[in-house]
Design a protein around this motif. Sequence first.
Motif, PDB file in Angstrom:
ATOM      1  N   LEU A 129       0.836  -1.204   0.000  1.00 55.80           N
ATOM      2  CA  LEU A 129       0.000   0.000   0.000  1.00 55.80           C
ATOM      3  C   LEU A 129       0.872   1.257   0.000  1.00 55.80           C
ATOM      4  N   GLN A 130       1.961   1.217   0.759  1.00 56.37           N
ATOM      5  CA  GLN A 130       2.857   2.375   0.813  1.00 56.37           C
ATOM      6  C   GLN A 130       3.498   2.636  -0.550  1.00 56.37           C
ATOM      7  N   ASN A 131       4.014   1.583  -1.182  1.00 56.19           N
ATOM      8  CA  ASN A 131       4.686   1.768  -2.466  1.00 56.19           C
ATOM      9  C   ASN A 131       3.733   2.230  -3.555  1.00 56.19           C
ATOM     10  N   THR A 132       2.500   1.757  -3.521  1.00 56.48           N
ATOM     11  CA  THR A 132       1.541   2.227  -4.533  1.00 56.48           C
ATOM     12  C   THR A 132       1.157   3.683  -4.281  1.00 56.48           C
ATOM     13  N   SER A 133       1.198   4.123  -3.030  1.00 51.05           N
ATOM     14  CA  SER A 133       0.872   5.528  -2.724  1.00 51.05           C
ATOM     15  C   SER A 133       2.033   6.461  -3.050  1.00 51.05           C
ATOM     16  N   ASN A 134       3.216   5.890  -3.247  1.00 49.79           N
ATOM     17  CA  ASN A 134       4.433   6.680  -3.491  1.00 49.79           C
ATOM     18  C   ASN A 134       4.974   6.493  -4.907  1.00 49.79           C
ATOM     19  N   ASP A 135       4.085   6.260  -5.855  1.00 51.75           N
ATOM     20  CA  ASP A 135       4.485   6.097  -7.261  1.00 51.75           C
ATOM     21  C   ASP A 135       5.596   5.074  -7.450  1.00 51.75           C
ATOM     22  N   GLY A 136       5.498   3.985  -6.730  1.00 54.83           N
ATOM     23  CA  GLY A 136       6.475   2.915  -6.863  1.00 54.83           C
ATOM     24  C   GLY A 136       7.481   2.875  -5.733  1.00 54.83           C
ATOM     25  N   GLY A 137       7.641   3.969  -5.030  1.00 57.99           N
ATOM     26  CA  GLY A 137       8.493   4.026  -3.840  1.00 57.99           C
ATOM     27  C   GLY A 137       9.772   3.224  -3.955  1.00 57.99           C
ATOM     28  N   THR A 138       9.940   2.265  -3.026  1.00 56.28           N
ATOM     29  CA  THR A 138      11.177   1.473  -2.989  1.00 56.28           C
ATOM     30  C   THR A 138      11.288   0.533  -4.184  1.00 56.28           C
ATOM     31  N   TRP A 139      10.178   0.214  -4.826  1.00 55.33           N
ATOM     32  CA  TRP A 139      10.269  -0.627  -6.032  1.00 55.33           C
ATOM     33  C   TRP A 139      11.121   0.095  -7.078  1.00 55.33           C
ATOM     34  N   LYS A 140      10.800   1.365  -7.310  1.00 56.52           N
ATOM     35  CA  LYS A 140      11.551   2.151  -8.294  1.00 56.52           C
ATOM     36  C   LYS A 140      12.965   2.444  -7.788  1.00 56.52           C
ATOM     37  N   GLU A 141      13.043   2.855  -6.523  1.00 51.05           N
ATOM     38  CA  GLU A 141      14.328   3.253  -5.950  1.00 51.05           C
ATOM     39  C   GLU A 141      15.367   2.132  -6.026  1.00 51.05           C
ATOM     40  N   VAL A 200       8.200  -8.664  -6.649  1.00 49.73           N
ATOM     41  CA  VAL A 200       7.153  -8.190  -5.740  1.00 49.73           C
ATOM     42  C   VAL A 200       6.079  -9.263  -5.602  1.00 49.73           C
ATOM     43  N   TYR A 201       5.643  -9.791  -6.734  1.00 47.73           N
ATOM     44  CA  TYR A 201       4.598 -10.825  -6.721  1.00 47.73           C
ATOM     45  C   TYR A 201       5.027 -12.007  -5.849  1.00 47.73           C
ATOM     46  N   ASP A 202       6.261 -12.479  -6.049  1.00 52.50           N
ATOM     47  CA  ASP A 202       6.752 -13.643  -5.306  1.00 52.50           C
ATOM     48  C   ASP A 202       6.804 -13.401  -3.796  1.00 52.50           C
ATOM     49  N   LYS A 203       7.111 -12.173  -3.389  1.00 52.08           N
ATOM     50  CA  LYS A 203       7.171 -11.847  -1.961  1.00 52.08           C
ATOM     51  C   LYS A 203       5.780 -11.580  -1.380  1.00 52.08           C
ATOM     52  N   LYS A 204       4.864 -11.085  -2.202  1.00 53.43           N
ATOM     53  CA  LYS A 204       3.540 -10.688  -1.704  1.00 53.43           C
ATOM     54  C   LYS A 204       2.506 -11.806  -1.741  1.00 53.43           C
ATOM     55  N   VAL A 205       2.731 -12.848  -2.508  1.00 54.20           N
ATOM     56  CA  VAL A 205       1.740 -13.921  -2.647  1.00 54.20           C
ATOM     57  C   VAL A 205       1.426 -14.583  -1.300  1.00 54.20           C
ATOM     58  N   VAL A 206       2.310 -14.426  -0.321  1.00 51.37           N
ATOM     59  CA  VAL A 206       2.076 -14.962   1.026  1.00 51.37           C
ATOM     60  C   VAL A 206       0.815 -14.346   1.654  1.00 51.37           C
ATOM     61  N   ILE A 207       0.412 -13.183   1.177  1.00 49.05           N
ATOM     62  CA  ILE A 207      -0.829 -12.548   1.658  1.00 49.05           C
ATOM     63  C   ILE A 207      -1.997 -13.508   1.517  1.00 49.05           C
ATOM     64  N   LYS A 208      -1.997 -14.266   0.440  1.00 44.17           N
ATOM     65  CA  LYS A 208      -3.078 -15.214   0.130  1.00 44.17           C
ATOM     66  C   LYS A 208      -3.281 -16.245   1.246  1.00 44.17           C
ATOM     67  N   ASN A 209      -2.205 -16.641   1.916  1.00 42.92           N
ATOM     68  CA  ASN A 209      -2.310 -17.640   2.988  1.00 42.92           C
ATOM     69  C   ASN A 209      -3.171 -17.166   4.149  1.00 42.92           C
ATOM     70  N   LEU A 229      -1.179  -4.542  -7.867  1.00 44.01           N
ATOM     71  CA  LEU A 229       0.055  -4.833  -8.604  1.00 44.01           C
ATOM     72  C   LEU A 229      -0.147  -4.638 -10.106  1.00 44.01           C
ATOM     73  N   GLU A 230      -1.271  -5.137 -10.604  1.00 49.25           N
ATOM     74  CA  GLU A 230      -1.571  -4.966 -12.040  1.00 49.25           C
ATOM     75  C   GLU A 230      -1.724  -3.490 -12.393  1.00 49.25           C
ATOM     76  N   GLU A 231      -2.431  -2.750 -11.551  1.00 49.76           N
ATOM     77  CA  GLU A 231      -2.605  -1.303 -11.775  1.00 49.76           C
ATOM     78  C   GLU A 231      -1.250  -0.602 -11.737  1.00 49.76           C
ATOM     79  N   SER A 232      -0.364  -1.056 -10.865  1.00 52.82           N
ATOM     80  CA  SER A 232       0.962  -0.447 -10.747  1.00 52.82           C
ATOM     81  C   SER A 232       1.765  -0.649 -12.028  1.00 52.82           C
ATOM     82  N   LYS A 278       0.264   1.698 -14.647  1.00 50.77           N
ATOM     83  CA  LYS A 278       0.637   3.097 -14.381  1.00 50.77           C
ATOM     84  C   LYS A 278       2.122   3.358 -14.600  1.00 50.77           C
ATOM     85  N   GLY A 279       2.891   2.271 -14.779  1.00 53.80           N
ATOM     86  CA  GLY A 279       4.325   2.420 -15.003  1.00 53.80           C
ATOM     87  C   GLY A 279       5.139   2.626 -13.738  1.00 53.80           C
ATOM     88  N   ILE A 280       4.542   2.303 -12.568  1.00 52.08           N
ATOM     89  CA  ILE A 280       5.292   2.463 -11.317  1.00 52.08           C
ATOM     90  C   ILE A 280       5.899   1.130 -10.843  1.00 52.08           C
TER      91      ILE A 280
END
Length: 194
Positions: free
Chosen positions: A141-153, A161-170, A183-186, A189-191
């Motif tokens: 949520l933080q990275n999507t609010s910051n135009d990619g935040g640490t993903w871009k940095e 990201v997908y591989d680390k976040k899929v644990v949410i599903k559990n 993630l798809e929207e990101s 949007k190019g972030i």
Amino acid sequence: MNNLLSQVNFIKEIDKLKYIQRKTKLFNSDRCENDAEHSWHLAMMTIVLAEHANKPINVLKVLKMVLIHDIVEIDAGDTFLYDTTKSHTNTEQEFLAAQRIFGLLPAEQAEEFIAIWLEFEDGITEEAKFARSMDRFEPLLQNTSNDGGTWKEYNVKYQQVYDKKVVIKNGSESIWKFAENLLEESVEKGILEK
């Protein structure tokens, strides 16, 4: 009185959590959050989002997990989720930190906190699964609010990201669906780069 003295010493020690900086930045901000802010946010998320857990959970136990899971970072430091040089799994250094810091408490409390911390790390119980979901959802949520935040940095790609976040599903299928859409929207949007 001895218990109280030990507990106050522990409370003073964990104030250091406020100084442990994370890589992720606050929502719509360029300031990095600290571990204490992160833990507080996860606790609030747990209270607000508990109804979305895959199975019934003991909310108090999840709250304990999210509030204490990063206390070991006072000694071990924060490991960036996408760090490719250091393992993000439970390390000997973190276990020693858990023993030292929680060991400041009276024995019974120390044992409980270490057990809760280990349960979170193992990620097997419904409570641990949900706690870990919150831990992975907040930075997304933080990275999507910051135009990619640490993903871009740090040039983190979609699959990482997908591989680390899929644990949410559990812990929550519905929160994972929401996260997947973000993630798809990101990407659109190019972030977040595929």
